[in-house]
Enzyme design. Structure first.
Site: not given
Length: 338
Positions: A224, A254
């Site tokens: 991450h 995203d």
């Protein structure tokens, strides 16, 4: 004393600023002390300076407002250090003070101005070029005025801190914490303004919705931290590719979005212009992204761009249209992986 208290009560109740409060006090202080100059200073300990904020001069001596002198050379610092609040012979007490010598100060009285929290703000002073005695009640009046000024300063400082804190909270509420781009709410607010202006100008607004295909695999393969670094790098890459007046935001996850003023509504190539804009944005998302411990090559995002007619679509509808166009692009890319 009663007329003084009445005048003081009026000044305190009507003052909106430090200057509103101080100037009547300097006039009253001159009447009480009989000294020709009364003034309020501000001490800047970090810079080592004392500033004359407000001054009242009624005879020969002139204490100029705006004057800044080295704090270490001032009578105020000497008085504070020695606990001496009054002298009618400055030359004998502090003959080494260049500032006092240049201003011609012979009689001097001062008290510190402190905020309620104890911080030293400055000094409240009275001075004369002649040797003069200090009336019995003068120092009590000086101390009272200094305390009232300190309380006013404390309120102003608190108000300033609250204003700054509110501004910071408003900025944070409108900003994506990771990329420092505007967030969804801020984007929609700005898009509404952009659409309103475009309607007045008879122009379209181009909105491009950006979805980072394969972002989950970046997190899965590299962690991450790398995913966050990729989002930050992508935000920077997109910013570098845009023109002044283009609006870029992160919607979350995203997904990013860009809006910009478009061609005139009667332009027959409206959608062609939107698609060209989307292609330029998509090209900016492809390439190599160095992410700390890994170098990532990214083939590019799915970008759907539409030319929005501000007469028939609001901000939410414009975003929905761009989202639908993005999914159409995503489907075509999946159907043609090569």
């Amino acid at each position: 004393m009663d007329p003084l208290l009445s005048q003081l009560s009026t000044s305190v109740s009507s003052a909106r600023t430090l200057e509103d409060l101080t100037r009547p006090m300097l006039e009253m202080l001159e009447a009480v002390t009989g000294l020709e100059s009364t003034y309020l200073t501000r001490i800047d300990a970090a810079q080592g300076l004392q500033h004359i904020l407000y001054a009242r001069n009624v005879r020969q001596m002139q204490i100029p407002e705006g004057l800044a002198v080295p704090w270490g050379d001032t009578l105020c610092k000497r008085a504070l250090d020695e606990g001496r609040v009054y002298t009618d012979n400055v030359a004998e007490c502090w003959g080494d003070s260049d500032a006092a010598r240049q201003l011609g100060i012979q009689t001097y009285v001062s008290t510190p101005v402190r905020t309620d929290s104890g911080g030293l703000y400055g000094t409240l002073c009275a001075a004369s070029a002649e040797s003069r005695p200090l009336p019995a009640n003068a120092f009590n009046v000086l101390s009272l005025f200094a305390r009232l000024i300190g309380q006013h300063v404390e309120r102003e400082q608190l108000l300033q801190r609250l204003t700054e804190a509110n501004a910071e909270l408003a900025t944070r509420a409108a900003t994506d914490a990771l990329t420092n781009l505007p967030n969804r709410r801020a984007f929609l607010d700005e898009l509404r303004r952009m659409l309103a202006q475009a309607e007045r100008d008879g122009r379209a607004v181009v909105v491009a919705f950006i979805d980072l295909d394969g972002f989950k695999s970046v997190n899965d393969l590299h962690g991450h931290d790398a995913g966050d670094a990729f989002l930050v790098a992508m935000a920077h890459r997109l910013q570098q590719s845009l023109r002044a007046g283009d609006l870029l935001a992160r919607l979350g996850g995203d997904e990013f979005v860009v809006a910009c003023p478009g061609p005139a509504l009667e332009d027959p190539d409206l959608q062609t212009a939107a698609e060209a804009f989307g292609a330029r944005v998509a090209a900016a998302t492809a390439g190599d992204f160095p992410l700390h411990h890994v170098a990532l090559h990214y083939d590019g995002a799915s970008v759907g761009a539409v030319a929005v007619d501000p007469r028939s679509a609001g901000a939410d509808e414009a975003l929905r249209q761009a989202d639908a166009a993005m999914y159409a692009v995503k489907r075509r890319r999946r159907a043609s992986p090569g």
